[in-house]
Design a protein around this motif. Structure first.
Motif, short mmCIF file in Angstrom:
data_model
loop_
_atom_site.label_atom_id
_atom_site.label_comp_id
_atom_site.label_asym_id
_atom_site.label_seq_id
_atom_site.Cartn_x
_atom_site.Cartn_y
_atom_site.Cartn_z
N THR A 120 0.81 -1.21 0.00
CA THR A 120 0.00 0.00 0.00
C THR A 120 0.85 1.26 0.00
O THR A 120 0.60 2.20 -0.77
CB THR A 120 -0.95 0.01 1.21
N MET A 163 -8.68 1.64 3.16
CA MET A 163 -8.76 0.19 2.95
C MET A 163 -10.21 -0.21 2.68
O MET A 163 -11.12 0.18 3.39
CB MET A 163 -8.26 -0.57 4.18
N LEU A 205 -12.44 -3.76 2.01
CA LEU A 205 -12.50 -5.21 1.95
C LEU A 205 -13.68 -5.60 1.09
O LEU A 205 -14.78 -5.04 1.23
CB LEU A 205 -12.64 -5.81 3.35
N THR A 226 -8.65 2.30 10.63
CA THR A 226 -8.30 0.88 10.51
C THR A 226 -7.46 0.41 11.68
O THR A 226 -7.98 0.05 12.72
CB THR A 226 -7.60 0.59 9.17
N HIS A 266 -11.93 -0.80 12.68
CA HIS A 266 -11.40 -2.05 12.14
C HIS A 266 -12.34 -3.24 12.31
O HIS A 266 -12.81 -3.84 11.33
CB HIS A 266 -10.05 -2.35 12.80
N HIS A 317 -14.21 -5.52 9.56
CA HIS A 317 -13.53 -6.78 9.25
C HIS A 317 -14.34 -8.01 9.68
O HIS A 317 -14.32 -9.04 8.99
CB HIS A 317 -12.16 -6.83 9.93
N ASN A 369 -8.36 -7.57 -0.18
CA ASN A 369 -7.96 -6.25 0.29
C ASN A 369 -7.76 -5.33 -0.92
O ASN A 369 -7.01 -5.66 -1.83
CB ASN A 369 -6.66 -6.39 1.09
N THR A 390 -7.01 -1.26 -2.10
CA THR A 390 -6.62 0.10 -1.72
C THR A 390 -7.40 1.08 -2.59
O THR A 390 -7.24 1.08 -3.82
CB THR A 390 -5.12 0.33 -1.91
N THR A 410 -5.95 -4.71 -6.22
CA THR A 410 -6.52 -5.71 -5.31
C THR A 410 -5.40 -6.63 -4.84
O THR A 410 -4.35 -6.73 -5.48
CB THR A 410 -7.62 -6.54 -5.99
N SER A 411 -5.64 -7.31 -3.73
CA SER A 411 -4.58 -8.15 -3.16
C SER A 411 -5.16 -9.35 -2.45
O SER A 411 -6.30 -9.32 -1.96
CB SER A 411 -3.75 -7.32 -2.17
N ASP A 456 -5.46 -11.83 0.74
CA ASP A 456 -5.60 -11.49 2.16
C ASP A 456 -4.73 -12.42 3.01
O ASP A 456 -5.15 -12.87 4.07
CB ASP A 456 -7.07 -11.59 2.57
#
Length: 332
Positions: free
Chosen positions: A141, A155, A157, A169, A270, A274, A287, A289, A297-298, A300
């Motif tokens: 990030t 962030m 989700l 977060t 958070h 979450h 995840n 950004t 995208t990423s 987790d």
């Protein structure tokens, strides 16, 4: 007619599970039905991963940035930076792999800025390896933010049934409540609206969580935090024509969002955001950004050095990250 987006998949740390889960994910033909995936990494590493997985995939090494369109679902195209040794061991922290993960991401950012790719999907990197290579960042990030000149981001989700963006977060609950203010709430609502609009949702429906039980219930719970910290931000967004409601009781809001009443939930802290995502399944969470000029995208999860090179790593989180990148990529 929309064209299939080009999704740049960065290999992350080459000593981790990234190469394996990339090869596994690109065995799913659905990816090729909806996108042109291009791996940004090292072709030798992908071939090594394919061999240990015993899959019959054609790994095509390319250097031409204009050759990103895939032709078949058995071909994996790799923009090969050729900076990873063929004998680099799996499961070990190294400056070589750390530098590789940085260079893969930097190349992807450059490609996105040049409009050669439509979104970035990242396999995991290792912070210790990154630091060994002299790249002192906490993770993806912060690299993305610096290299794109982004100062304000958030962030998000995302899962198939629920999308959540956060006002705060990784801070303690008392600190989070202190940090919440109308301008931050308004800004996060705008980020949510912009992200969904870019993804092709014409008039996204956004809902904002309260801070206290039952969103304060007209002063019955808390000390007026909703009226002081949340309501003015929501009203400002509404005045701009954004379809946003709140603050609403979080205990029922997430149920309503999963049911389909809203396209995005704005969580105040958070665990409020979450928790519901994790309940829907760890493998489904991605995840993202937001606030960047590009879609990222990423997975987790981390590099999983303990199982890297064994072929047992699960690709579902990366596969979902690819799906989300396709969904959020700007529509042409």
């Amino acid at each position: 007619m929309n064209k299939k987006p080009i999704i740049g998949i960065t290999m992350g740390d080459a000593a981790g599970v990234g190469p394996e889960i990339i090869v596994k994910s690109l065995q799913h033909k659905e990816v090729y039905k909806h996108a042109h995936p291009i791996v940004i990494g090292d072709a030798k590493r992908l071939k090594r991963a394919a061999k240990l997985l015993q899959v019959d995939s054609q790994i095509t090494r390319i250097t031409d940035k204009d050759s990103f369109h895939t032709t078949t679902s058995t071909e994996i195209k790799c923009l090969d930076l050729d900076i990873i040794s063929a004998d680099l061991p799996f499961g070990e922290v190294s400056a070589e792999a750390g530098n590789g993960s940085f260079q893969f991401l930097k190349t992807a950012i450059d490609l996105a800025n040049e409009h050669k790719i439509d979104a970035i999907c990242t396999a995991p990197l290792n912070k210790e390896a990154l630091h060994k290579a002299g790249h002192i960042y906490p993770g993806h990030t912060e690299i993305l933010a610096e290299l794109t000149g982004t100062k304000d981001f958030s962030m998000m989700l995302s899962s198939p049934k629920l999308k959540v963006i956060h006002v705060t977060t990784h801070v303690g609950l008392l600190d989070a409540i202190r940090m919440i203010n109308p301008e931050r709430v308004y800004h996060v609502i705008r980020l949510a609206h912009q992200t969904l609009t870019r993804a092709g949702i014409t008039n996204p429906r956004i809902a904002v969580c309260g801070i206290n039980p039952h969103a304060g219930e007209n002063g019955l719970f808390g000390y007026g935090e909703e009226e002081e910290k949340v309501v003015p931000g929501v009203m400002k967004a509404q005045e701009e024509g954004i379809d946003v409601q709140g603050p609403l009781p979080a205990d029922t809001l997430f149920f309503r969002a999963v049911r389909g009443d809203f396209d995005m939930v704005v969580a105040m802290y958070h665990d409020q955001g979450h928790g519901p995502i994790k309940v829907l399944g760890l493998e489904a969470g991605v995840n993202i950004t937001v606030g960047l000029p590009i879609i990222r995208t990423s997975v987790d999860h981390g590099t999983a050095f303990d199982i890297a090179g064994t072929g047992i790593a699960d690709e579902q989180s990366l596969l979902e990250a690819i799906r989300q990148a396709i969904e959020l990529a700007p529509k042409k």
